[in-house]
Enzyme design. Structure first.
Site, PDB file in Angstrom:
ATOM      1  N   CYS A  29     -36.057 -30.941 -45.514  1.00  0.00           N
ATOM      2  CA  CYS A  29     -35.459 -32.082 -46.200  1.00  0.00           C
ATOM      3  C   CYS A  29     -36.066 -32.271 -47.602  1.00  0.00           C
ATOM      4  O   CYS A  29     -36.057 -33.391 -48.150  1.00  0.00           O
ATOM      5  CB  CYS A  29     -35.634 -33.349 -45.372  1.00  0.00           C
TER       6      CYS A  29
ATOM      7  N   CYS B 298     -11.886 -47.578   9.373  1.00  0.00           N
ATOM      8  CA  CYS B 298     -11.841 -46.266  10.020  1.00  0.00           C
ATOM      9  C   CYS B 298     -11.709 -46.438  11.533  1.00  0.00           C
ATOM     10  O   CYS B 298     -12.529 -47.129  12.143  1.00  0.00           O
ATOM     11  CB  CYS B 298     -13.097 -45.465   9.678  1.00  0.00           C
TER      12      CYS B 298
ATOM     13  N   CYS C 280      14.568 -12.341   3.365  1.00  0.00           N
ATOM     14  CA  CYS C 280      14.578 -11.278   2.358  1.00  0.00           C
ATOM     15  C   CYS C 280      14.426  -9.886   2.971  1.00  0.00           C
ATOM     16  O   CYS C 280      14.750  -8.888   2.345  1.00  0.00           O
ATOM     17  CB  CYS C 280      13.461 -11.507   1.345  1.00  0.00           C
TER      18      CYS C 280
ATOM     19  N   CYS D  20     -32.823 -45.273 -48.945  1.00  0.00           N
ATOM     20  CA  CYS D  20     -33.164 -43.848 -48.850  1.00  0.00           C
ATOM     21  C   CYS D  20     -33.180 -43.385 -47.419  1.00  0.00           C
ATOM     22  O   CYS D  20     -32.953 -44.157 -46.490  1.00  0.00           O
ATOM     23  CB  CYS D  20     -34.516 -43.600 -49.521  1.00  0.00           C
TER      24      CYS D  20
ATOM     25  N   CYS E 296       0.818  -1.220   0.000  1.00  0.00           N
ATOM     26  CA  CYS E 296       0.000   0.000   0.000  1.00  0.00           C
ATOM     27  C   CYS E 296       0.852   1.271   0.000  1.00  0.00           C
ATOM     28  O   CYS E 296       0.311   2.369  -0.083  1.00  0.00           O
ATOM     29  CB  CYS E 296      -0.941   0.003   1.199  1.00  0.00           C
TER      30      CYS E 296
ATOM     31  N   HIS F 172     -15.815 -54.992  -0.794  1.00  0.00           N
ATOM     32  CA  HIS F 172     -16.495 -55.995  -1.610  1.00  0.00           C
ATOM     33  C   HIS F 172     -15.600 -57.173  -1.954  1.00  0.00           C
ATOM     34  O   HIS F 172     -15.922 -57.945  -2.885  1.00  0.00           O
ATOM     35  CB  HIS F 172     -16.987 -55.347  -2.913  1.00  0.00           C
TER      36      HIS F 172
END
Length: 512
Positions: free
Chosen positions: A466, A342, A251, A430, A236, A358
């Site tokens: 068409c 868990c 730094c 066709c 700022c 599974h």
């Protein structure tokens, strides 16, 4: 002017020159003025302390030298008491103490103070002493940009023992503002009263290695100096006190707390918490955890801490999460096992599909998961393919590949019936189609449902999109174009409507 008046004037002048941190004045019971002066000596910007990593019973080979940059050293402490007949006849009683100076170097300082008194006998001397200690003591002692602490380190090894024995001492935090002094044996013998000060030497009593103490003091002093300074925020561009700023290390970029708080909040809300780098362009410095906690407050820091923990756990291959939304607890698992339990809710689940375990049955995958798996398998190297085959089963992956390719071919080469949505492939004929399942007539081009009694009217009606496209897309009839084929097939309009309704053309279709 009497001695007491000169003493009072001298103390007033010293108070006006030095800060309360540098000068502390006390009046003893015997009405003698005494106090302490802390000489914060200036040191070069590239100053460092060095010491050799020696052991009590180590080898005689060349030992490495440790070097630590230092910006601040503990002050040289001058403790003094003014006798009643100072300055007319007697010099002040004083003591010199400093943790990083040897006895021989402090004796040099004492000798210099005595010489200064002899040169200015009968005059007030405290200001001359304090200025000398603060400005000229380092040059007198021959200390440049390096302070060697090897001698201290060897003596400390004899006192504390080997490295392993003193490990707890290295974690102590020294009291850098209120050092404890240990008087010499000579001082104890010759001391006549509590107010007596022998003008010689005392030592700091610090229960840790000197290099550790100096590093701790340097960090503490740097914080104190920073809080008192005035800095320009790099975001700022407003000047604010260090008390309202944050400085990144190493730094040294400074930002005001308001700007850096907004910066931290945005990164936490965006879950960009793997690093908290300095906002300066391409700066590699990181904010410390203490700085983040201090700036954002306890509530937001708690969220940040949870995000950081989750991000760290995500990088660990032996950590997964309970799939229950009400739990979500981290779960340790064996990398060779498909099952996990868990510890919080005891839910047993498959670590791959996150469904109830599974056994040997393949995981059930959603469509998007199937496509992701197939893309990863086909684009992966040999190790990736082996890992996926081990995880999902080679047979299941091959079946998925066949299904995906079949579905891709169907979507490319067929169209859905507009009535029942079944896939229909057009091989020849066709563009008037008839669904085998629901018998619905529809146009292959636009998928419009045709009138079952007049299915060809869609291609004869000038208003139809068409119109005249009954054989559009058919190119295997010699040199006849679509218009000629249509005329040959339908003939004159009147003839077409007079034809037997049972005479229907055959369209070709296949069920997929």
């Amino acid at each position: 002017m009497s001695d007491i008046e000169e003493q009072n004037d001298e103390i007033c002048v010293l108070k006006s020159i030095y800060t309360n941190e540098e000068l502390q004045i006390e009046e003893s019971i015997s009405n003698c003025i005494g106090g302490q002066f802390l000489a914060f000596v200036p040191i070069p910007s590239d100053f460092k302390i060095t010491y050799k990593l020696m052991e009590l019973e180590g080898s005689t080979d060349e030992v490495p030298t440790e070097s630590v940059p230092i910006s601040f050293l503990p002050p040289i402490v001058l403790s003094f008491k003014l006798p009643p007949n100072y300055p007319s006849k007697e010099m002040p009683d004083y003591q010199i103490s400093c943790p990083w100076l040897t006895y021989s170097k402090m004796r040099i300082l004492c000798k210099k103070l005595d010489e200064l008194w002899k040169e200015n006998k009968g005059m007030v001397i405290l200001y001359i002493w304090t200025q000398f200690l603060k400005e000229e003591s380092m040059s007198l002692l021959g200390i440049g940009d390096t302070l060697d602490l090897t001698g201290f380190y060897v003596n400390e090894l004899k006192k504390f023992g080997n490295q392993s024995k003193k490990s707890e001492l290295l974690n102590d935090t020294p009291e850098v503002h209120k050092p404890k002094l240990r008087p010499s044996v000579e001082d104890k013998i010759k001391r006549k009263s509590k107010q007596y000060i022998k003008h010689k030497i005392t030592r700091y009593h610090v229960n840790m290695h000197l290099h550790q103490y100096l590093r701790a003091y340097n960090e503490d002093r740097a914080k104190t100096v920073f809080l008192k300074g005035l800095y320009l925020c790099s975001i700022c561009y407003t000047e604010k006190l260090g008390l309202n700023c944050i400085q990144f290390k190493p730094c040294d970029h400074v930002y005001c707390r308001d700007c850096i708080r907004s910066y931290f909040e945005v990164r936490i809300k965006d879950n960009s918490i793997q690093t908290m780098p300095c906002p300066f362009h391409k700066c590699a410095s990181e904010a410390s955890q203490n700085q983040i906690r201090e700036v954002v407050g306890p509530s937001l820091y708690s969220r940040y801490d949870k995000q950081l923990l989750a991000a760290t756990l995500d990088k660990m291959q032996d950590i997964t999460y309970c799939p229950r939304t009400v739990c979500g607890c981290p779960v340790m698992r064996d990398t060779d096992e498909k099952m996990a339990v868990c510890p919080s809710c005891s839910y047993v689940f498959c670590v791959f599909c996150k469904m109830t375990y599974h056994g040997v049955e393949p995981c059930r995958l959603k469509n998007e998961e199937k496509m992701k798996l197939i893309n990863e398998y086909e684009g992966g190297d040999e190790n990736t393919k082996l890992r996926l085959e081990k995880q999902y089963g080679k047979k299941q992956i091959q079946l998925l590949l066949q299904d995906v390719k079949s579905e891709s071919w169907i979507s490319t080469n067929s169209k859905p019936c507009p009535n029942c949505n079944i896939a229909i492939e057009k091989i020849d004929g066709c563009n008037k189609m008839s669904c085998w399942k629901c018998n619905t007539f529809f146009c292959w081009l636009c998928l419009s449902v045709l009138d079952p009694h007049l299915p060809y009217f869609h291609f004869l009606d000038p208003q139809s999109k068409c119109h005249s496209q009954l054989f559009e897309g058919i190119f295997d009839h010699g040199n006849q174009d679509a218009q000629e084929l249509e005329e040959d097939f339908l003939g004159d309009d009147d003839e077409y409507y007079e034809e037997d309704e049972d005479d229907e053309d055959v369209d070709f279709y296949f069920l997929i």
